[in-house]
Design a protein around this motif. Sequence first.
Motif, PDB file in Angstrom:
ATOM      1  N   LYS A  61       5.561 -52.976 -27.122  1.00  0.00           N
ATOM      2  CA  LYS A  61       4.600 -53.925 -26.550  1.00  0.00           C
ATOM      3  C   LYS A  61       4.209 -54.933 -27.621  1.00  0.00           C
ATOM      4  O   LYS A  61       3.908 -54.565 -28.764  1.00  0.00           O
ATOM      5  CB  LYS A  61       3.367 -53.176 -26.036  1.00  0.00           C
ATOM      6  N   GLY A  74      -7.362 -56.898 -22.856  1.00  0.00           N
ATOM      7  CA  GLY A  74      -6.623 -55.983 -23.735  1.00  0.00           C
ATOM      8  C   GLY A  74      -5.743 -54.995 -22.976  1.00  0.00           C
ATOM      9  O   GLY A  74      -5.112 -54.119 -23.562  1.00  0.00           O
ATOM     10  N   ASP A 133      -1.863 -53.112 -23.370  1.00  0.00           N
ATOM     11  CA  ASP A 133      -1.581 -51.841 -24.076  1.00  0.00           C
ATOM     12  C   ASP A 133      -1.424 -50.716 -23.062  1.00  0.00           C
ATOM     13  O   ASP A 133      -0.556 -49.853 -23.200  1.00  0.00           O
ATOM     14  CB  ASP A 133      -2.754 -51.469 -25.013  1.00  0.00           C
ATOM     15  N   LYS A 156     -10.792 -53.325 -30.902  1.00  0.00           N
ATOM     16  CA  LYS A 156      -9.908 -53.795 -29.833  1.00  0.00           C
ATOM     17  C   LYS A 156      -8.421 -53.687 -30.150  1.00  0.00           C
ATOM     18  O   LYS A 156      -7.578 -54.123 -29.362  1.00  0.00           O
ATOM     19  CB  LYS A 156     -10.269 -55.224 -29.428  1.00  0.00           C
TER      20      LYS A 156
HETATM   21 MG    MG Z   1      -4.878 -56.290 -27.520  1.00  0.00          MG
END
Ligand code: MG
Length: 430
Positions: free
Chosen positions: A7, A151, A154, A209
């Motif tokens: 990723k 975010g 992920d 984060k």
């Molecule tokens: Mg991130």
Amino acid sequence: MAIIVQKYGGTSVGSVERIYNVAHRVAAAVDAGHSIAVVVSAMGDTTDELVSLARSVAACPSEREMAVLLSTGEQVTIALLAMALENLGCNAASFTGPQAGVVTDGSKLNSRITAFSAVRVKKALAEGKVAVVAGFQGADKDGEINTLGRGGSDTTAVALAAALQAHSCEIYTDVDGVFTCDPRIVPDARKMNEITYDEMLELASLGAKVLHPRAVECGKGHGVVIHVRSSFHYEPGTLVKEEIDLETGTVIRGIACDKGQAKIAVVGVPDKPGVAARIFTAIGKANVNVDLIVQSIRREGENDILFTVCADELPKTLTVLEPLVKDVGAKELFHQNSVAKISVVGSGMVNSTGVAAGMFQAMAAENINIEIISTSEIKITCLIAEDRVEDAARAIHKYFNLSDVPLYPENSSETTEVTGRNNQVCRGIQ
Ligand code: MG
Ligand code: ADP
Ligand code: ASP
């Protein structure tokens, strides 16, 4: 042939040059004989720009249209990366979240993944292609676009690793791994070779984060070891896993900062059963996440209730609360922006005393005022002024010598390829 999920976050795909950097890394993994599924974020600050764009059109855009808009960022990246790979002679196919089979729970902007079939991704891999999947998005059972929260790419990656029973899940980002505190705030923060799911979950939930909290939850639930590492070199990063070789005596694993909080006080609340339930049920129904909650001690049949929400959710929370305050017989409603959370996390805290005292002393020495304190077995969180949070992080990091403490034995993480816990490959996801 090992399946590897990689990723790449926003900074790592922030320009055409960087997309080519990613394409070269992916092509090298293919040349090494691996089968690669790549999950990508939107380029650079695209998601922030889309949020501003929406707000310039409507002060309070609907969540449905926001999800439709925000999901476009990742779609740009999948197509560009697939084109770059093709250009390097590497067969590739891009997939949006729904095309990849990401089914979400219907919450528009903070959705959970409820199923991930990955049928088309598996087919592409079987045909020898690199599958390039858009992070952060899925569709609910009615085909409505949902996003996974900021975010959230992920989480797409870890869920895909589970669905594919991948050999490893690598989260490539713009730092070298997980540090004892955000290295942009504390320059001498120390990179950890390993961290447990539980500690990482606390750090991520409290504002670190570098990983999305639900990605950690998903990793723990499906036995996916997560390798957080840099997209700019090939050094190993940090393994997030169930069991780690902890050096005895390590009490604090890390510090997390979370800016952008808002504090709300409902003052003069009648001290009788059911009032707090009414207040928080109404807020919950509006889909607002309440964080720290404190109730003052009773005086003359009244209490004050203080709590925090994410600053973005303040307008929505006030809209719900304003009529309710009168209804429940409370006297006043106050709110304040520009507060932040600072937290220390470590499973060693269960058996240690003095951590809270040390944290408070470190902040007192910097003249930082603590507004709310909240603790659990493995964390202590304080609410403080937003503009002092960096000073607090540096002071606490120094007080506990987190740069110097050798956190793990030498050579605990030399390998760059990882498997699921007990050396098994990742288990599947339904
Ligand atoms: Mg991130
Ligand atoms: P990506 O776009 O790759 O997903 P993010 O910006 O979401 O990257 O996360 C990486 C950032 O997380 C780093 O640039 C760093 O500033 C921040 N961060 C916060 N806490 C930590 C920590 N404990 N360790 C490493 N990075 C952290
Ligand atoms: N693009 C989304 C965000 O900026 C998701 C992600 O990057 O993980 O929050």
